[in-house]
Motif scaffolding. Structure first.
Motif, PDB file in Angstrom:
ATOM      1  N   ARG A  97     -16.898  22.886   3.936  1.00  0.00           N
ATOM      2  CA  ARG A  97     -17.184  23.253   5.315  1.00  0.00           C
ATOM      3  C   ARG A  97     -18.620  23.742   5.410  1.00  0.00           C
ATOM      4  N   ILE A 135     -21.648  18.008  19.175  1.00  0.00           N
ATOM      5  CA  ILE A 135     -20.717  18.718  20.046  1.00  0.00           C
ATOM      6  C   ILE A 135     -21.506  19.354  21.181  1.00  0.00           C
ATOM      7  N   PHE A 182     -15.774  20.668  25.397  1.00  0.00           N
ATOM      8  CA  PHE A 182     -15.208  20.344  24.103  1.00  0.00           C
ATOM      9  C   PHE A 182     -15.510  18.916  23.663  1.00  0.00           C
ATOM     10  N   THR A 215     -16.854  16.018  21.694  1.00  0.00           N
ATOM     11  CA  THR A 215     -17.342  15.818  20.341  1.00  0.00           C
ATOM     12  C   THR A 215     -17.550  14.329  20.088  1.00  0.00           C
ATOM     13  N   THR A 262     -14.642  17.066  11.010  1.00  0.00           N
ATOM     14  CA  THR A 262     -14.379  17.709  12.289  1.00  0.00           C
ATOM     15  C   THR A 262     -15.498  18.695  12.601  1.00  0.00           C
ATOM     16  N   SER A 288     -16.992  21.719  15.060  1.00  0.00           N
ATOM     17  CA  SER A 288     -16.524  22.760  15.965  1.00  0.00           C
ATOM     18  C   SER A 288     -17.639  23.771  16.157  1.00  0.00           C
ATOM     19  N   ARG A 289     -17.471  24.669  17.134  1.00  0.00           N
ATOM     20  CA  ARG A 289     -18.508  25.683  17.336  1.00  0.00           C
ATOM     21  C   ARG A 289     -17.879  26.989  17.767  1.00  0.00           C
ATOM     22  N   ASP A 290     -18.579  28.070  17.435  1.00  0.00           N
ATOM     23  CA  ASP A 290     -18.191  29.412  17.821  1.00  0.00           C
ATOM     24  C   ASP A 290     -19.346  29.936  18.677  1.00  0.00           C
ATOM     25  N   VAL A 322     -22.265  26.453  14.538  1.00  0.00           N
ATOM     26  CA  VAL A 322     -21.538  25.192  14.547  1.00  0.00           C
ATOM     27  C   VAL A 322     -21.079  24.905  13.120  1.00  0.00           C
ATOM     28  N   TYR A 323     -19.912  24.291  12.999  1.00  0.00           N
ATOM     29  CA  TYR A 323     -19.309  24.015  11.708  1.00  0.00           C
ATOM     30  C   TYR A 323     -19.064  22.510  11.560  1.00  0.00           C
ATOM     31  N   GLN A 383     -16.362  20.569   9.217  1.00  0.00           N
ATOM     32  CA  GLN A 383     -15.311  20.506   8.198  1.00  0.00           C
ATOM     33  C   GLN A 383     -15.254  19.082   7.666  1.00  0.00           C
TER      34      GLN A 383
END
Length: 123
Positions: free
Chosen positions: A19, A51, A56, A58, A69, A71-73, A79-80, A82
């Motif tokens: 990740r 993203i 949402f 992507t 995958t 994703s973001r916080d 941003v991540y 995986q």
């Protein structure tokens, strides 16, 4: 200015997972989208995933769809990525990037870039 710092790269066997994280700081309020690109030795830098910062939506390159995958916080401005079922051909330096107006796969539409993190997948 936006500063981006990637982390999470390393050496993993084929079939394994990693990740990646990318922490943004600075003028992040103008971010429209964040993305991951990668560059293997002797090859052009290529789009991996993006993203939109709000919403949402992507997007993925065909080569990673179903395995990676994004994703973001928002609270952490992070941003991540995986990455599962890794293959030797995923070996590359992975770069995080931000854009103030686009979430496309076009490298030139991204304004700020991180220093990159090495991902090596052994067979």
């Amino acid at each position: 200015q936006v500063q981006l710092v990637e982390s999470g790269g390393g050496l993993v066997q084929a079939g394994g997972s990693l990740r990646l994280s990318c922490a943004a700081s600075g003028r992040t309020f103008s971010t429209y989208a964040m993305a991951w690109f990668r560059q293997a030795p002797g090859k052009e830098r290529e789009f991996v995933s993006s993203i939109r910062w709000s919403g949402f939506n992507t997007y993925y390159a065909n080569s990673v769809k179903g395995r990676f995958t994004i994703s973001r916080d928002i609270a952490k401005n992070t941003v991540y990525l995986q990455m599962n079922s890794l293959k030797p051909e995923d070996t590359a330096v992975y770069y995080c990037a931000t854009s103030t107006y686009s979430s496309s796969s076009v490298r030139s539409q991204y304004d700020y870039w991180g220093q990159g993190t090495q991902v090596t997948v052994s067979s």
